[in-house]
Design an enzyme around this catalytic site. Structure first.
Site, PDB file in Angstrom:
ATOM      1  N   HIS A   1       0.828  -1.207   0.000  1.00  0.00           N
ATOM      2  CA  HIS A   1       0.000   0.000   0.000  1.00  0.00           C
ATOM      3  C   HIS A   1       0.858   1.251   0.000  1.00  0.00           C
ATOM      4  CE1 HIS A   1       0.869   0.753   4.270  1.00  0.00           C
ATOM      5  NE2 HIS A   1       0.646  -0.545   4.481  1.00  0.00           N
TER       6      HIS A   1
ATOM      7  N   CYS B   1       3.561  -5.241   6.436  1.00  0.00           N
ATOM      8  CA  CYS B   1       3.114  -4.671   5.171  1.00  0.00           C
ATOM      9  C   CYS B   1       4.277  -4.045   4.419  1.00  0.00           C
ATOM     10  CB  CYS B   1       2.028  -3.625   5.402  1.00  0.00           C
ATOM     11  SG  CYS B   1       0.449  -4.319   5.929  1.00  0.00           S
TER      12      CYS B   1
END
Length: 202
Positions: free
Chosen positions: A162, A178
């Site tokens: 992201h 992440c």
């Protein structure tokens, strides 16, 4: 989010702290891929992280994938780089990234993109709220969102590739799992990938 109830010191404290770490996964994973708006965090987001400079080199796809069907994304944790090859191999991209803070928080292996969200929302899990009851229960799309402008949801629960509004994160070991990109880079990658794009973290 325009709601005035979040314009409090606690809200500001959360946002300041979130600059130190990407939204992150739990160490123990489940197979529930429906929890797409929750991101587990297993360390204090107010901790300071040390910045390191990414090293970059172009790579061929053949050592990592048997084909590039649906496109292929290689996340090189050690060099803090994300590589992308299009389905027909006519497009190759190399992006600097943020990576997990420790080896214990790092997951490696094969997965795939199962969902794409333009303007993702973010919600802390119950365990996060238990540790940090002052955190907001929801952050919608916008400059305060830890997931940036776009998110690629992977088949591993809580794992994402992201964006981030805090450019200081890129090139750091700053997340709990992440992989973060500059917003302009995730927007470009988002436009090229599809549900089913192969992903390999090494």
């Amino acid at each position: 989010m325009p709601n005035s109830k979040f314009n409090t010191p606690s809200r500001r404290s959360f946002l300041a702290g979130s600059a130190a770490v990407l939204a992150a996964p739990a160490i123990a994973q489940t197979d529930n891929v429906n929890s797409t708006n929750t991101t587990e965090n297993e360390r204090d987001i107010t901790e300071v992280v040390r910045r390191n400079v990414s090293s970059f080199r172009t790579l061929d796809w053949q050592p990592y994938f048997s084909n590039t069907r649906n496109g292929a994304i290689l996340v090189d944790i050690d060099s803090r780089a994300v590589h992308y090859w299009s389905d027909d191999q006519s497009v190759y991209k190399l992006y600097p990234s943020s990576v997990p803070l420790t080896q214990e928080l790092t997951r490696r292996g094969r997965t795939s993109v199962i969902r794409k969200v333009d303007g993702p929302s973010w919600s802390p899990t119950p365990s996060m709220l238990k540790r940090n009851p002052e955190w907001p229960k929801f952050i919608g799309p916008g400059p305060d969102n830890p997931l940036g402008t776009h998110a690629l949801y992977l088949s591993w629960t809580y794992y994402r590739i992201h964006g981030t509004h805090d450019t200081r994160k890129i090139g750091r070991r700053s997340s709990n799992g992440c992989i973060g990109l500059y917003n302009e880079h995730i927007a470009e990658l988002f436009s090229m990938t599809k549900v089913g794009t192969q992903v390999l973290l090494i």
